[in-house]
Structure formats: C-alpha cells, structure tokens
Design an enzyme around this catalytic site. Sequence first.
Site, PDB file in Angstrom:
ATOM      1  N   THR A   1      59.546  78.740  30.389  1.00 36.55           N
ATOM      2  CA  THR A   1      58.152  78.839  31.102  1.00 36.55           C
ATOM      3  C   THR A   1      58.337  79.283  32.660  1.00 36.55           C
ATOM      4  OG1 THR A   1      56.959  77.608  29.180  1.00 36.55           O
ATOM      5  CG2 THR A   1      55.912  78.167  31.458  1.00 36.55           C
TER       6      THR A   1
ATOM      7  N   LYS B   1      51.157  82.193  28.458  1.00 34.67           N
ATOM      8  CA  LYS B   1      51.532  80.958  28.275  1.00 34.67           C
ATOM      9  C   LYS B   1      51.103  79.905  29.163  1.00 34.67           C
ATOM     10  CE  LYS B   1      54.467  77.397  27.293  1.00 34.67           C
ATOM     11  NZ  LYS B   1      54.297  76.707  26.153  1.00 34.67           N
TER      12      LYS B   1
ATOM     13  N   LEU C   1      65.610  77.553  30.287  1.00 38.97           N
ATOM     14  CA  LEU C   1      65.586  76.818  31.192  1.00 38.97           C
ATOM     15  C   LEU C   1      64.589  76.158  31.848  1.00 38.97           C
ATOM     16  CD1 LEU C   1      68.557  79.180  32.785  1.00 38.97           C
ATOM     17  CD2 LEU C   1      68.734  77.137  31.505  1.00 38.97           C
ATOM     18  N   PRO C   2      64.611  75.181  32.744  1.00 35.36           N
ATOM     19  CA  PRO C   2      63.478  74.499  33.102  1.00 35.36           C
ATOM     20  C   PRO C   2      62.534  75.294  33.958  1.00 35.36           C
ATOM     21  CG  PRO C   2      65.411  73.127  33.494  1.00 35.36           C
ATOM     22  CD  PRO C   2      65.740  74.360  33.320  1.00 35.36           C
TER      23      PRO C   2
HETATM   24  P1  NAD Z   1      64.896  70.376  28.929  1.00 37.13           P
HETATM   25  O1  NAD Z   1      65.125  69.751  30.378  1.00 37.13           O
HETATM   26  O2  NAD Z   1      65.039  69.484  28.020  1.00 37.13           O
HETATM   27  O3  NAD Z   1      66.134  71.373  28.934  1.00 37.13           O
HETATM   28  C1  NAD Z   1      66.659  72.139  29.947  1.00 37.13           C
HETATM   29  C2  NAD Z   1      68.082  72.460  29.759  1.00 37.13           C
HETATM   30  O4  NAD Z   1      68.580  73.249  30.719  1.00 37.13           O
HETATM   31  C3  NAD Z   1      68.820  71.200  29.904  1.00 37.13           C
HETATM   32  O5  NAD Z   1      69.735  71.075  28.838  1.00 37.13           O
HETATM   33  C4  NAD Z   1      69.796  71.446  31.252  1.00 37.13           C
HETATM   34  O6  NAD Z   1      70.871  70.687  31.210  1.00 37.13           O
HETATM   35  C5  NAD Z   1      69.909  72.902  31.137  1.00 37.13           C
HETATM   36  N1  NAD Z   1      70.125  73.514  32.349  1.00 37.13           N
HETATM   37  C6  NAD Z   1      69.516  73.523  33.606  1.00 37.13           C
HETATM   38  N2  NAD Z   1      70.024  74.247  34.380  1.00 37.13           N
HETATM   39  C7  NAD Z   1      71.044  75.240  34.053  1.00 37.13           C
HETATM   40  C8  NAD Z   1      71.865  75.899  34.336  1.00 37.13           C
HETATM   41  N3  NAD Z   1      71.839  76.522  35.419  1.00 37.13           N
HETATM   42  N4  NAD Z   1      72.674  76.477  33.464  1.00 37.13           N
HETATM   43  C9  NAD Z   1      72.636  75.942  32.196  1.00 37.13           C
HETATM   44  N5  NAD Z   1      71.877  75.084  31.402  1.00 37.13           N
HETATM   45  C10 NAD Z   1      70.883  74.512  32.515  1.00 37.13           C
HETATM   46  O7  NAD Z   1      63.674  71.259  28.920  1.00 37.13           O
HETATM   47  P2  NAD Z   1      62.926  71.794  27.598  1.00 37.13           P
HETATM   48  O8  NAD Z   1      61.882  70.669  27.212  1.00 37.13           O
HETATM   49  O9  NAD Z   1      64.149  72.364  26.641  1.00 37.13           O
HETATM   50  O10 NAD Z   1      62.197  72.875  28.312  1.00 37.13           O
HETATM   51  C11 NAD Z   1      62.760  74.235  28.571  1.00 37.13           C
HETATM   52  C12 NAD Z   1      61.820  75.375  28.876  1.00 37.13           C
HETATM   53  O11 NAD Z   1      60.825  75.344  27.759  1.00 37.13           O
HETATM   54  C13 NAD Z   1      60.798  74.660  30.169  1.00 37.13           C
HETATM   55  O12 NAD Z   1      60.404  76.158  31.013  1.00 37.13           O
HETATM   56  C14 NAD Z   1      59.523  74.231  29.501  1.00 37.13           C
HETATM   57  O13 NAD Z   1      58.511  74.478  30.417  1.00 37.13           O
HETATM   58  C15 NAD Z   1      59.549  75.078  28.397  1.00 37.13           C
HETATM   59  N6  NAD Z   1      58.978  74.534  27.109  1.00 37.13           N
HETATM   60  C16 NAD Z   1      59.171  73.300  26.701  1.00 37.13           C
HETATM   61  C17 NAD Z   1      58.382  73.022  25.589  1.00 37.13           C
HETATM   62  C18 NAD Z   1      58.662  71.468  25.115  1.00 37.13           C
HETATM   63  O14 NAD Z   1      57.637  70.933  24.238  1.00 37.13           O
HETATM   64  N7  NAD Z   1      59.540  70.512  25.627  1.00 37.13           N
HETATM   65  C19 NAD Z   1      57.464  73.645  24.992  1.00 37.13           C
HETATM   66  C20 NAD Z   1      57.428  74.966  25.132  1.00 37.13           C
HETATM   67  C21 NAD Z   1      57.887  75.237  26.411  1.00 37.13           C
END
Ligand code: NAD
Length: 302
Positions: free
Chosen positions: A100, A175, A69-70
Amino acid sequence: MSRTSFHIAFIGLGNMGGPMALNLLKAGHTLSVFDLSAAALKTLGDAGARVAASAQAAVADADVVVSMLPASRHVEGLYLGAEGIIKRLRPGALIIECSTIAAQSAIAVARAATEAGLAMLDAPVSGGTGGAIAGTLTFMVGGPAEVLERARPVLLGMGKNIFHAGAHGAGQTAKICNNMLLGILMAGTAEALALGMANGLDPRVLSDIMGKSSGRNWALEVYNPVPGVMDNVPSSRGYSGGFGVDLMLKDLGLAAEAAMGAKAPIPLGELARNLYALHSGAGAGALDFSSIFELLSHRPGA
Ligand code: NAD
C-alpha cells in the site's frame, strides 16, 4: 494456451508477503525470494523457495516480480534508481506491486517499467493476515486490462476477488479509500465496545448484539478489538501478527495527501489519523491497529 505457472521473484516476506509467497509455492509456481529478515527467508527456504542474497539476485531470471513492502520509499528504492531492479529484469517481465503506497509512487514505477519494456500493475490487497494465509485476499488493480489478464493466474494463487480499479495508480486510490474507512470503523467499533464495557456490558454479548444490528461491520465481526472475544485475531494474542498501528497511520497519511490534492473533505479520516498518531506516540506503533481499543478504553481513576 496461456501459461499458468511462472518463475516468480517475491520481495518482502512480512506478515502479508510471507503467507502470500507460501500460497504461490502451493499453487505450483517456482519462487526466488528476498527479505531483510533472515527468519522470514528461512521460512520460505524451508518451504522450497530459492533464497536469494539480494533483490537484484532474486529477479535475475524471473518472469514475474511480486513485491510486498511497508511503504512508498521502500518500493521506490527497490525498483528505481541506479540499483533499482527495473534495470535487472528481462524485457517482457511483469511487475505486480502489492504494497500500500502513494498512487504517485505506483505511477512513477509504472512509467519507469514501461520505458524499460516491462509491464506493471499496482495491486494492493485487502483481507488482512487471515486472508493472506487462507489465500482469499481481495486485489484492487491499477493498470492496463490486458496486463491484468496476464497477471490473473498469479493473483488467483493468493486471492479470490480481483477488481480492475482503472489506470496505473487507481488500485492504490481504491485501497486508500478502503483503509481510511477501516481505520474509522475500527476506532468507532473500539469506542462503542469500550463504552458498553464501562457501563457494565460483557463485550461478547455486546458484540453479538451489534453484529446482528445496524452497527455491524468487519472490525466487529471478523477482527474484534477486545481481547478474548474472538479466537485467532490479533487482540487475542497481545495485538501481535496483524496490521501495525504505524502501517494504518501511513495509510491515513496517504488518504490525507490524496484529500489535499483533490480538495476533498475527510473530517473523520483526519480524526482517525490523529487517534492512531496519539496511540503510536504512546509506544503502540508496532502493535496491531485494533489495539486502538486500549487507547479508548483507558479510564484514569476508574
Ligand atoms: P511487515 O512489516 O510485516 O512486512 C514488511 C517486510 O518487508 C518485512 O519482512 C521487512 O523485512 C521487508 N522489507 C523492508 N524493506 C525491505 C527491502 N528493502 N528489501 C526486502 N525486504 C524488505 O508488513 P506487512 O503487514 O506484511 O505489510 C506489507 C504491506 O502490505 C504494507 O504496505 C501494508 O500497508 C500492506 N497491507 C498490510 C495488511 C496487513 O493486514 N498486515 C493488509 C493489507 C495491506
């Protein structure tokens, strides 16, 4: 013999979680999935996952929960409180929390999970969306070593490198240190490339030179921020589908909080945080973080 396939509830199917869940299906696990996005659910449903109507329904018969999740508030909302899924999981189930988030949030979830007879790991990842798709992520794990061994077959379905950072919360601390460095390196790489271009250099030539010189780094070589220099990176698709500016800003905020708590100086991390805040404030929050190049290459009157 230890089990190698599980029934997994996967919550959060965004840029990272979507491909991670697909890889778990390919590895032979069965999945129940939930996300707020209907499009994300459809992709996983078409691939063979069971689509649940809520997070609570998704975890009903799960051996393992993976969440992606975000930010901290989404994770605390999912697990804790009266509606939290900790209350719905069967005893002995394993939680692998990959978002994260603040180390304190991970510790709070771990404490509640332990009290309910569940096992929990914080297991944030590195490797970007490319690593999530390829199944080559790096996991930084906090929690007991024996729980990590239980989780290993699941983690190996999504990644290649698994590090045990220490107790609950230690994965998140590792991280945050990594991502503070990444934020600094991306801003510095964009600044160097923009300087070269402002002085007439071709960014492909400059990237080749720095990639074989002492300025080489991941942002330059794997995730180049200048459009057209590399294929299959966010800068070459309008800064879409990567790691959002607002997610990087969140991580730099977590680094600042960790620094304040420990009285640690992070002058470059704070400078990077201010650059991404300026960029987000100018409307770029949803773009990939490599778009910081646009902020640094803007030359009024040029
Ligand atoms: P994103 O915004 O693409 O995806 C987050 C998903 O969570 C979305 O599909 C959203 O609809 C869903 N969501 C939000 N609240 C929710 C809830 N209550 N119930 C169910 N689903 C819910 O984000 P991301 O890029 O996939 O990143 C996710 C996590 O991973 C973050 O913490 C980010 O910091 C970390 N991260 C991202 C990357 C990257 O390159 N994108 C790399 C490493 C770590």
